[in-house]
Design a protein around this motif. Structure first.
Motif, PDB file in Angstrom:
ATOM      1  N   MET A   9     -14.654   6.839 -11.837  1.00 50.75           N
ATOM      2  CA  MET A   9     -13.440   6.243 -12.397  1.00 50.75           C
ATOM      3  C   MET A   9     -12.863   5.205 -11.433  1.00 50.75           C
ATOM      4  O   MET A   9     -13.390   4.989 -10.347  1.00 50.75           O
ATOM      5  N   THR A  10     -11.770   4.594 -11.827  1.00 50.49           N
ATOM      6  CA  THR A  10     -11.164   3.522 -11.045  1.00 50.49           C
ATOM      7  C   THR A  10     -10.348   4.071  -9.890  1.00 50.49           C
ATOM      8  O   THR A  10      -9.665   5.089 -10.019  1.00 50.49           O
ATOM      9  N   GLU A  11     -10.396   3.377  -8.752  1.00 49.72           N
ATOM     10  CA  GLU A  11      -9.565   3.747  -7.607  1.00 49.72           C
ATOM     11  C   GLU A  11      -8.330   2.860  -7.600  1.00 49.72           C
ATOM     12  O   GLU A  11      -8.423   1.637  -7.505  1.00 49.72           O
ATOM     13  N   VAL A  12      -7.169   3.503  -7.711  1.00 51.04           N
ATOM     14  CA  VAL A  12      -5.902   2.790  -7.857  1.00 51.04           C
ATOM     15  C   VAL A  12      -4.982   3.133  -6.695  1.00 51.04           C
ATOM     16  O   VAL A  12      -4.812   4.302  -6.354  1.00 51.04           O
ATOM     17  N   ALA A  13      -4.381   2.112  -6.099  1.00 54.55           N
ATOM     18  CA  ALA A  13      -3.383   2.304  -5.046  1.00 54.55           C
ATOM     19  C   ALA A  13      -2.006   1.967  -5.602  1.00 54.55           C
ATOM     20  O   ALA A  13      -1.843   0.951  -6.287  1.00 54.55           O
ATOM     21  N   CYS A  14      -1.031   2.820  -5.340  1.00 50.82           N
ATOM     22  CA  CYS A  14       0.335   2.623  -5.826  1.00 50.82           C
ATOM     23  C   CYS A  14       1.273   2.381  -4.650  1.00 50.82           C
ATOM     24  O   CYS A  14       1.333   3.192  -3.724  1.00 50.82           O
TER      25      CYS A  14
ATOM     26  N   THR B 159      -4.191   6.684  -4.778  1.00 51.31           N
ATOM     27  CA  THR B 159      -3.572   6.782  -3.468  1.00 51.31           C
ATOM     28  C   THR B 159      -2.191   6.137  -3.548  1.00 51.31           C
ATOM     29  O   THR B 159      -1.935   5.296  -4.414  1.00 51.31           O
ATOM     30  N   ALA B 160      -1.292   6.532  -2.650  1.00 50.02           N
ATOM     31  CA  ALA B 160       0.065   5.995  -2.705  1.00 50.02           C
ATOM     32  C   ALA B 160       0.703   6.042  -1.329  1.00 50.02           C
ATOM     33  O   ALA B 160       0.328   6.842  -0.464  1.00 50.02           O
ATOM     34  N   PHE B 161       1.682   5.187  -1.154  1.00 54.78           N
ATOM     35  CA  PHE B 161       2.484   5.153   0.063  1.00 54.78           C
ATOM     36  C   PHE B 161       3.742   5.977  -0.149  1.00 54.78           C
ATOM     37  O   PHE B 161       4.495   5.742  -1.093  1.00 54.78           O
ATOM     38  N   GLY B 162       3.967   6.959   0.720  1.00 49.74           N
ATOM     39  CA  GLY B 162       5.176   7.767   0.662  1.00 49.74           C
ATOM     40  C   GLY B 162       5.927   7.686   1.977  1.00 49.74           C
ATOM     41  O   GLY B 162       5.396   8.084   3.029  1.00 49.74           O
ATOM     42  N   ARG B 163       7.141   7.184   1.944  1.00 47.98           N
ATOM     43  CA  ARG B 163       7.905   6.997   3.183  1.00 47.98           C
ATOM     44  C   ARG B 163       8.264   8.319   3.849  1.00 47.98           C
ATOM     45  O   ARG B 163       8.247   8.438   5.072  1.00 47.98           O
ATOM     46  N   THR B 164       8.614   9.310   3.050  1.00 46.44           N
ATOM     47  CA  THR B 164       9.094  10.573   3.594  1.00 46.44           C
ATOM     48  C   THR B 164       8.098  11.692   3.335  1.00 46.44           C
ATOM     49  O   THR B 164       7.274  11.622   2.415  1.00 46.44           O
ATOM     50  N   ALA B 165       8.212  12.747   4.152  1.00 46.47           N
ATOM     51  CA  ALA B 165       7.354  13.915   3.972  1.00 46.47           C
ATOM     52  C   ALA B 165       7.578  14.543   2.600  1.00 46.47           C
ATOM     53  O   ALA B 165       6.635  15.026   1.959  1.00 46.47           O
ATOM     54  N   GLU B 166       8.835  14.531   2.139  1.00 40.63           N
ATOM     55  CA  GLU B 166       9.152  15.099   0.826  1.00 40.63           C
ATOM     56  C   GLU B 166       8.440  14.330  -0.288  1.00 40.63           C
ATOM     57  O   GLU B 166       7.873  14.935  -1.210  1.00 40.63           O
ATOM     58  N   THR B 167       8.464  12.996  -0.200  1.00 42.11           N
ATOM     59  CA  THR B 167       7.785  12.178  -1.204  1.00 42.11           C
ATOM     60  C   THR B 167       6.285  12.426  -1.179  1.00 42.11           C
ATOM     61  O   THR B 167       5.642  12.563  -2.224  1.00 42.11           O
TER      62      THR B 167
ATOM     63  N   ASP C 170      -2.805   2.271   5.071  1.00 44.10           N
ATOM     64  CA  ASP C 170      -3.866   3.196   4.669  1.00 44.10           C
ATOM     65  C   ASP C 170      -3.998   3.345   3.157  1.00 44.10           C
ATOM     66  O   ASP C 170      -4.940   3.984   2.680  1.00 44.10           O
ATOM     67  N   VAL C 171      -3.067   2.773   2.419  1.00 46.75           N
ATOM     68  CA  VAL C 171      -3.046   2.986   0.964  1.00 46.75           C
ATOM     69  C   VAL C 171      -4.174   2.238   0.275  1.00 46.75           C
ATOM     70  O   VAL C 171      -4.881   2.778  -0.574  1.00 46.75           O
ATOM     71  N   ALA C 172      -4.344   0.969   0.628  1.00 45.64           N
ATOM     72  CA  ALA C 172      -5.411   0.161   0.041  1.00 45.64           C
ATOM     73  C   ALA C 172      -6.594   0.112   1.005  1.00 45.64           C
ATOM     74  O   ALA C 172      -6.419  -0.045   2.212  1.00 45.64           O
ATOM     75  N   THR C 173      -7.794   0.237   0.461  1.00 40.44           N
ATOM     76  CA  THR C 173      -9.020   0.207   1.250  1.00 40.44           C
ATOM     77  C   THR C 173     -10.009  -0.742   0.581  1.00 40.44           C
ATOM     78  O   THR C 173      -9.780  -1.203  -0.548  1.00 40.44           O
ATOM     79  N   PRO C 174     -11.120  -1.032   1.236  1.00 36.55           N
ATOM     80  CA  PRO C 174     -12.119  -1.902   0.598  1.00 36.55           C
ATOM     81  C   PRO C 174     -12.658  -1.359  -0.720  1.00 36.55           C
ATOM     82  O   PRO C 174     -13.202  -2.122  -1.528  1.00 36.55           O
ATOM     83  N   SER C 175     -12.504  -0.048  -0.967  1.00 39.79           N
ATOM     84  CA  SER C 175     -12.990   0.525  -2.229  1.00 39.79           C
ATOM     85  C   SER C 175     -11.930   0.532  -3.331  1.00 39.79           C
ATOM     86  O   SER C 175     -12.219   0.925  -4.467  1.00 39.79           O
ATOM     87  N   THR C 176     -10.714   0.080  -3.008  1.00 35.16           N
ATOM     88  CA  THR C 176      -9.638   0.044  -3.993  1.00 35.16           C
ATOM     89  C   THR C 176      -9.917  -1.027  -5.049  1.00 35.16           C
ATOM     90  O   THR C 176     -10.211  -2.178  -4.721  1.00 35.16           O
ATOM     91  N   ASP C 177      -9.820  -0.635  -6.308  1.00 34.82           N
ATOM     92  CA  ASP C 177     -10.029  -1.578  -7.413  1.00 34.82           C
ATOM     93  C   ASP C 177      -8.751  -2.299  -7.816  1.00 34.82           C
ATOM     94  O   ASP C 177      -8.750  -3.496  -8.099  1.00 34.82           O
ATOM     95  N   ILE C 178      -7.653  -1.531  -7.885  1.00 38.53           N
ATOM     96  CA  ILE C 178      -6.388  -2.053  -8.405  1.00 38.53           C
ATOM     97  C   ILE C 178      -5.242  -1.569  -7.528  1.00 38.53           C
ATOM     98  O   ILE C 178      -5.210  -0.394  -7.134  1.00 38.53           O
ATOM     99  N   VAL C 179      -4.302  -2.453  -7.244  1.00 37.23           N
ATOM    100  CA  VAL C 179      -3.058  -2.082  -6.572  1.00 37.23           C
ATOM    101  C   VAL C 179      -1.912  -2.305  -7.552  1.00 37.23           C
ATOM    102  O   VAL C 179      -1.753  -3.408  -8.085  1.00 37.23           O
ATOM    103  N   LEU C 180      -1.129  -1.264  -7.796  1.00 39.42           N
ATOM    104  CA  LEU C 180       0.066  -1.376  -8.634  1.00 39.42           C
ATOM    105  C   LEU C 180       1.287  -1.470  -7.735  1.00 39.42           C
ATOM    106  O   LEU C 180       1.520  -0.588  -6.897  1.00 39.42           O
ATOM    107  N   VAL C 181       2.074  -2.519  -7.902  1.00 38.97           N
ATOM    108  CA  VAL C 181       3.277  -2.725  -7.098  1.00 38.97           C
ATOM    109  C   VAL C 181       4.490  -2.449  -7.970  1.00 38.97           C
ATOM    110  O   VAL C 181       4.770  -3.179  -8.927  1.00 38.97           O
TER     111      VAL C 181
END
Length: 268
Positions: free
Chosen positions: A1-6, A28-36, A53-64
């Motif tokens: 399936m697709t690798e998506v970074a948020c 994968t996603a970026f979370g500022r806090t431990a709770e998130t 670390d969220v986006a890598t060379p294998s990432t297909d799509i980044v959602l902003v």
């Protein structure tokens, strides 16, 4: 399936990530806090404390899905995002902002063969949860069609509205009309009061007539213009600022809508 970074997993981004995981994508996603990050982990999202670390060379799509236009610029132009992506990947900008920002990001990313589309959203978390978020999408038609299976995990309809930046332009018109309709309903409630009809009676009756609109329906569910304005004020207020600033930037004249926006601004 697709690798998506948020990037941006708040009110809108978190349910989007959840729907993508449920559809079988690697997220994968970026979370500022431990709770998130913990909340993301419980939904099957690979959460990182460093945005690099969220986006890598294998990432297909980044959602902003960050909050502001300035944050979009920071993420896409100043941060490490672009340098981590491989040629052929795509950045999807959901954040409402300036078409110029999208175009500038696309120009920079094109040098690395990274595609960019603007996919402005209409709706809220409940629409995402139901897979029914509306997207106004600007960009290359082949890119948009390629993304439909992924975006379709949380959005329907996905409306291709033309060239890059047009997603933002359509969203700005949409926001202007929605905000103006709130001001129009307030003016109608005022007229009703002068005619001896109380607000509750009007809001029970009008959604059944030709005056109905999404704004009126939302106000009727809340029971008053003030209650609805309190509930959506933060988001509508942000939208008003963006509508006015981008209209000025692009040389647009809001015309008679401006008076209704002013009326709405008094409500929030």
């Amino acid at each position: 399936m697709t690798e998506v970074a948020c990037v941006g997993v708040g009110r809108m981004g978190l349910p989007i990530a959840d729907r993508l995981v449920r559809a079988g994508h690697t997220v994968t996603a970026f979370g500022r806090t431990a709770e998130t990050r913990e909340r993301l982990h419980t939904k099957g999202v690979r959460a990182h404390s460093d945005i690099a670390d969220v986006a890598t060379p294998s990432t297909d799509i980044v959602l902003v899905t960050v909050l502001t236009d300035e944050q979009v610029r920071e993420v896409c132009l100043s941060g490490p995002l672009g340098s981590r992506l491989s040629p052929g990947s795509t950045i999807v900008i959901h954040t409402t902002g300036s078409p110029t920002t999208t175009e500038e990001i696309a120009e920079v990313m094109a040098r690395r063969d990274i595609r960019v589309i603007d996919a402005a959203v209409s709706g809220g978390p409940h629409d995402i949860a139901a897979g029914g978020l509306t997207l106004f999408v600007g960009g290359d038609s082949d890119t948009v069609d390629h993304l439909r299976p992924v975006l379709g995990a949380y959005a329907d309809p996905i409306l291709h509205v033309g060239a890059l930046g047009n997603g933002q332009r359509v969203k700005l018109v949409n926001n202007a009309l929605f905000a103006a309709q709130i001001g129009l309903v307030r003016a109608g409630v005022g007229l009703g009061a002068r005619l001896g009809i109380d607000e509750s009676t009007l809001l029970t009756a009008l959604p059944h007539g030709s005056a109905d609109s999404r704004a009126l329906a939302g106000i009727a569910r809340r029971g008053s213009v003030d209650s609805f304005a309190d509930a959506v004020g933060e988001f509508v207020g942000k939208d008003l600022e963006i509508v006015r600033s981008v209209a000025a930037e692009l040389g647009g004249d809001l015309g008679p809508i401006e008076a209704l926006l002013t009326e709405t601004a008094r409500s929030i």
